[in-house]
Design an enzyme around this catalytic site. Structure first.
Site, PDB file in Angstrom:
ATOM      1  N   HIS A   9      -3.036   3.881  -6.660  1.00 43.49           N
ATOM      2  CA  HIS A   9      -3.547   2.662  -6.023  1.00 43.49           C
ATOM      3  C   HIS A   9      -3.784   1.548  -7.041  1.00 43.49           C
ATOM      4  CE1 HIS A   9      -5.061   0.562  -2.554  1.00 43.49           C
ATOM      5  NE2 HIS A   9      -6.189   0.248  -3.189  1.00 43.49           N
ATOM      6  N   LYS A  64      -2.166  -1.363   7.478  1.00 46.17           N
ATOM      7  CA  LYS A  64      -3.547  -0.887   7.574  1.00 46.17           C
ATOM      8  C   LYS A  64      -4.396  -1.804   8.434  1.00 46.17           C
ATOM      9  CE  LYS A  64      -7.509   0.324   4.657  1.00 46.17           C
ATOM     10  NZ  LYS A  64      -8.021   0.386   3.262  1.00 46.17           N
ATOM     11  N   HIS A  71      -4.107  -8.982   2.450  1.00 52.03           N
ATOM     12  CA  HIS A  71      -5.571  -9.008   2.437  1.00 52.03           C
ATOM     13  C   HIS A  71      -6.080 -10.008   3.470  1.00 52.03           C
ATOM     14  CE1 HIS A  71      -5.131  -7.230  -1.718  1.00 52.03           C
ATOM     15  NE2 HIS A  71      -6.054  -6.462  -1.177  1.00 52.03           N
ATOM     16  N   ARG A 118      -1.339  -1.353  -6.958  1.00 43.00           N
ATOM     17  CA  ARG A 118      -1.555  -2.464  -6.019  1.00 43.00           C
ATOM     18  C   ARG A 118      -2.463  -3.513  -6.659  1.00 43.00           C
ATOM     19  NH1 ARG A 118      -1.568  -4.460  -0.773  1.00 43.00           N
ATOM     20  NH2 ARG A 118      -3.594  -4.888   0.197  1.00 43.00           N
ATOM     21  N   ARG A 141       0.846  -1.189   0.000  1.00 46.78           N
ATOM     22  CA  ARG A 141       0.000   0.000   0.000  1.00 46.78           C
ATOM     23  C   ARG A 141       0.886   1.246   0.000  1.00 46.78           C
ATOM     24  NH1 ARG A 141      -2.201  -3.634   3.778  1.00 46.78           N
ATOM     25  NH2 ARG A 141      -4.335  -4.302   3.304  1.00 46.78           N
ATOM     26  N   TYR A 145      -9.164  -7.029  -5.783  1.00 49.94           N
ATOM     27  CA  TYR A 145      -7.866  -6.533  -6.232  1.00 49.94           C
ATOM     28  C   TYR A 145      -7.258  -7.397  -7.333  1.00 49.94           C
ATOM     29  CZ  TYR A 145      -7.375  -2.874  -2.741  1.00 49.94           C
ATOM     30  OH  TYR A 145      -7.533  -1.717  -2.011  1.00 49.94           O
TER      31      TYR A 145
END
Length: 326
Positions: free
Chosen positions: A278, A221, A304, A281, A196, A313
């Site tokens: 982003h 995160k 994740h 990613r 990220r 994603y």
């Protein structure tokens, strides 16, 4: 046993006493209202489902939001965004008493907000309100006679996730368009590791093991530390910088990193349209699967937590799948 008595002009006091429960007292403007209230309270005590409403009736939502901001928010990573959301919630519900907050009121707030902002923003706001109410009931001991009103409100559907794949040719144009050695390293690491943006900006040399080809991320995160393997391309990108024994790997802040990336994509530079930082990613996650890694291996690299989010994603190309089918 319920007792109703007149306390003065236009004031009627209802009092309910029952063994095993604290005495409940409340004043009303009419005898009938006092009697109705006492009947409900006494019936709940008889059925052993009574929960005192006194603190919930005395507490304003504004007070809960302020307490959450001072006690809980400092421990959260997304405190800047949540602080703005708390202001929105305070404007909408600040003068409400906790006991009077209903799912219908929250649903109206949802519908009104959807006229102004997107579904994802509303979901974030509803989730935050739910966390505040859960803190009030579970951590601060403020009892509610019913379920949390936020649990009875349907959340808006999240918008479809972006599925923009950034081609290798586009990445090479972006790398060629910038004169910043640091940005070139950032873009390469983002595509090779699926880190990220904030994980890249917080990367420190003391957490990079160039011999073992591993980058350790102590803060993420999801609040779960992880180790990210470094490909040959990621290693070369790091080695292009001036390695030190400690300190930040990159001088760029998260916001300036995105801005520099977007400038490199402009028409008079790389000329790459409709791409965000982003998206790298997303591209990196898809490439990991295309290299043959399993779901668990990819999740270990990307961080994740759920298969659903990992799927958002991952954007595999049909033409690449055809090659595997033979």
């Amino acid at each position: 046993m319920a007792n109703i008595r007149k306390r003065g002009p236009g004031q009627w006091q209802a009092q309910v006493r029952k063994r095993g429960y604290p005495t409940q007292t409340k004043t009303f403007g009419s005898e009938q209202d006092a009697l109705d209230w006492a009947t409900v309270i006494e019936a709940e005590m008889i059925r052993r489902v009574f929960v005192s409403r006194s603190e919930a009736e005395a507490t304003l939502i504004r007070d809960l939001l302020q307490r959450y901001e001072s006690e809980v928010l400092p421990t959260k990573r997304g405190r800047a965004s949540d602080r703005s959301r708390l202001k929105t919630l305070n404007h909408a519900f600040g003068t409400f008493r906790l006991a009077s907050l209903t799912s219908a009121q929250i649903a109206r707030f949802r519908d009104q907000r959807l006229q102004v902002v997107g579904p994802q923003t509303v979901v974030h706001e509803l989730n935050l309100l739910n966390r505040v109410l859960r803190a009030a009931t579970m951590d601060w001991g403020i009892a509610l006679p019913t379920a949390l009103p936020t649990s009875l409100v349907r959340k808006p559907k999240k918008p479809r996730g972006r599925d923009r794949r950034v081609t290798e040719e586009e990445i090479q144009r972006i790398l060629a368009a910038t004169e910043s050695t640091e940005l070139r390293a950032v873009v390469t690491i983002a595509v090779e590791t699926a880190m990220r943006r904030n994980e890249i900006t917080s990367l420190a040399w003391e957490h990079v093991d160039l011999k073992r080809k591993i980058a350790h991320l102590p803060k993420t995160k999801t609040d779960t530390p992880r180790k990210v393997p470094l490909s040959s391309a990621a290693m070369a990108a790091l080695q292009s910088l001036q390695a030190r024994s400690e300190g930040p790997v990159f001088t760029m802040r998260a916001e300036s990193m995105s801005q520099a990336f977007e400038r490199s994509c402009e028409p008079h530079r790389a000329n790459v349209a409709n791409v965000r930082f982003h998206d790298l990613r997303h591209e990196a996650t898809s490439r990991l699967f295309e290299r043959g890694l399993s779901v668990m291996e990819v999740a270990a690299i990307t961080g994740h937590k759920t298969l659903e989010m990992l799927k958002r994603y991952t954007h595999l190309r049909a033409e690449d799948l055809v090659k595997k089918l033979g």
